[in-house]
Design a protein around this motif. Structure first.
Motif, PDB file in Angstrom:
ATOM      1  N   VAL A   1       0.846  -1.192   0.000  1.00  0.00           N
ATOM      2  CA  VAL A   1       0.000   0.000   0.000  1.00  0.00           C
ATOM      3  C   VAL A   1       0.884   1.245   0.000  1.00  0.00           C
ATOM      4  O   VAL A   1       1.753   1.376   0.861  1.00  0.00           O
ATOM      5  CB  VAL A   1      -0.901   0.021   1.259  1.00  0.00           C
ATOM      6  CG1 VAL A   1      -1.863   1.199   1.204  1.00  0.00           C
ATOM      7  CG2 VAL A   1      -1.662  -1.290   1.424  1.00  0.00           C
TER       8      VAL A   1
ATOM      9  N   LEU B   1      -2.757   6.766  -0.883  1.00  0.00           N
ATOM     10  CA  LEU B   1      -3.997   6.455  -0.164  1.00  0.00           C
ATOM     11  C   LEU B   1      -4.489   7.675   0.623  1.00  0.00           C
ATOM     12  O   LEU B   1      -5.664   8.039   0.573  1.00  0.00           O
ATOM     13  CB  LEU B   1      -3.751   5.266   0.780  1.00  0.00           C
ATOM     14  CG  LEU B   1      -4.925   4.831   1.638  1.00  0.00           C
ATOM     15  CD1 LEU B   1      -6.090   4.349   0.783  1.00  0.00           C
ATOM     16  CD2 LEU B   1      -4.515   3.710   2.600  1.00  0.00           C
TER      17      LEU B   1
ATOM     18  N   SER C   1       5.578   3.226   1.233  1.00  0.00           N
ATOM     19  CA  SER C   1       4.803   1.988   1.158  1.00  0.00           C
ATOM     20  C   SER C   1       4.861   1.147   2.417  1.00  0.00           C
ATOM     21  O   SER C   1       5.805   1.233   3.202  1.00  0.00           O
ATOM     22  CB  SER C   1       5.292   1.157  -0.029  1.00  0.00           C
ATOM     23  OG  SER C   1       4.989   1.852  -1.205  1.00  0.00           O
TER      24      SER C   1
ATOM     25  N   ARG D   1      -5.306  -2.279   2.271  1.00  0.00           N
ATOM     26  CA  ARG D   1      -5.517  -0.916   1.780  1.00  0.00           C
ATOM     27  C   ARG D   1      -6.838  -0.315   2.297  1.00  0.00           C
ATOM     28  O   ARG D   1      -6.858   0.808   2.781  1.00  0.00           O
ATOM     29  CB  ARG D   1      -5.512  -0.945   0.246  1.00  0.00           C
ATOM     30  CG  ARG D   1      -5.407   0.401  -0.369  1.00  0.00           C
ATOM     31  CD  ARG D   1      -5.264   0.295  -1.881  1.00  0.00           C
ATOM     32  NE  ARG D   1      -4.739   1.548  -2.408  1.00  0.00           N
ATOM     33  CZ  ARG D   1      -5.475   2.621  -2.654  1.00  0.00           C
ATOM     34  NH1 ARG D   1      -6.772   2.587  -2.420  1.00  0.00           N
ATOM     35  NH2 ARG D   1      -4.919   3.722  -3.110  1.00  0.00           N
ATOM     36  N   ASP D   2      -7.912  -1.089   2.183  1.00  0.00           N
ATOM     37  CA  ASP D   2      -9.219  -0.553   2.594  1.00  0.00           C
ATOM     38  C   ASP D   2      -9.251  -0.249   4.084  1.00  0.00           C
ATOM     39  O   ASP D   2      -9.784   0.761   4.520  1.00  0.00           O
ATOM     40  CB  ASP D   2     -10.338  -1.550   2.267  1.00  0.00           C
ATOM     41  CG  ASP D   2     -10.549  -1.666   0.768  1.00  0.00           C
ATOM     42  OD1 ASP D   2     -10.010  -0.815   0.033  1.00  0.00           O
ATOM     43  OD2 ASP D   2     -11.226  -2.623   0.341  1.00  0.00           O
TER      44      ASP D   2
END
Ligand code: ADP
Length: 259
Positions: free
Chosen positions: A111, A116, A142, A147-148
């Protein structure tokens, strides 16, 4: 009082492992009161969007009966907001029960936290024009994780920063990366949190005691979920706050070997 507090925390995080742990009456009473307050707030939070849903769908039906298609469509568009509110509420309740059951699962993917974070801020800024979110720091950094779920952490901290800062329009977000850690900071200039309550806000259903905070709707699930996600990614979350001046939440993730 320390053993009592430790007891409450144990019960919160490991319901099945706390058998045999004796909570004294005051701790038990506090938990009971928190749950009572939760039920009363939850009923309220369910009722408000449900009432809006009912009104708008009735309106749409009447307009359809009169063949006013465009007006019916407008009424149906108004259904979106309460549906989203309900959806968010149910998702948070599900998250809490998954955490309690130890069943919250995480994907493992690379990620880019910088990307993000900027995505989350952009979405937030579209729906909350009352506040300005200023982002500073590293563009790319990173981390291995979900990710969510990591997005959920930023969204939650930002929406709290906005929610608990009536009249203090600027929120600052900052992303820093060093060789061994990534740090994200969310700072607001809002109501602040009394020092003695700073540890408790990460507990399930805990809401700060005080007239200004209580007037703002919420159920005390967000930070409990945030803390769990951060912990599951090997990170830590802390808060520094001054009543009347604002709060700063800091999340630090170690850079792991596999990242
Ligand atoms: P909710 O906002 O739904 O009540 P949270 O778990 O997100 O639940 O937060 C717990 C409590 O911590 C809130 O009720 C609020 O009193 C306090 N809090 C959280 N974030 C902030 C903030 N940025 N400023 C002031 N108080 C906050």
């Amino acid at each position: 009082h320390l053993p009592v507090l430790v007891g409450a925390i144990l019960l919160e995080h490991h319901p099945n492992q706390s058998i045999g742990f004796v909570l004294d009456n005051s701790a038990r009473k506090e938990l009971e009161q928190r749950k009572d307050a939760f039920i009363s707030m939850a009923s309220h939070e369910l009722k408000t969007p449900l009432t809006a849903l009912k009104m708008q769908t009735q309106l749409a039906r009447r307009r359809l009966e009169r063949q006013s298609l465009q007006e019916a469509a407008t009424a149906l568009e108004m259904v979106e907001k309460p549906v989203k509110q309900l959806e968010r509420l149910v998702e948070e309740l599900l998250d809490v029960s998954k955490i309690q059951a130890g069943k919250l699962e995480y994907r493992q993917e690379m990620v880019d936290l910088g990307v993000l974070l900027r995505e989350v801020v952009e979405t937030m800024q579209q729906t909350h024009s009352s506040h300005t979110i200023v982002v500073r720091g590293t563009l790319h950094s990173s981390l291995m994780g979900d990710r969510d779920r990591l997005g959920q952490v930023f969204t939650n901290l930002l929406s709290n920063a906005i929610k608990y800062s009536p009249g203090a329009e600027t929120i600052e977000m900052d992303l820093r990366a060093s060789e061994d850690a990534v740090t994200i900071r969310v700072q607001d200039h809002g109501l602040g949190i009394p020092r003695e309550q700073c540890d408790k806000i990460f507990d399930r259903f805990y809401r700060v005691v005080g007239p200004r905070q209580r007037a703002i709707p919420g159920l005390g699930m967000g930070l409990y979920i945030v803390a769990e996600i951060v912990k599951s990614h090997g990170g830590i979350i802390t808060v520094e706050s001054d009543v009347g001046k604002g709060s700063t939440f800091t999340v630090t993730f170690p850079k792991r070997e596999d990242a």
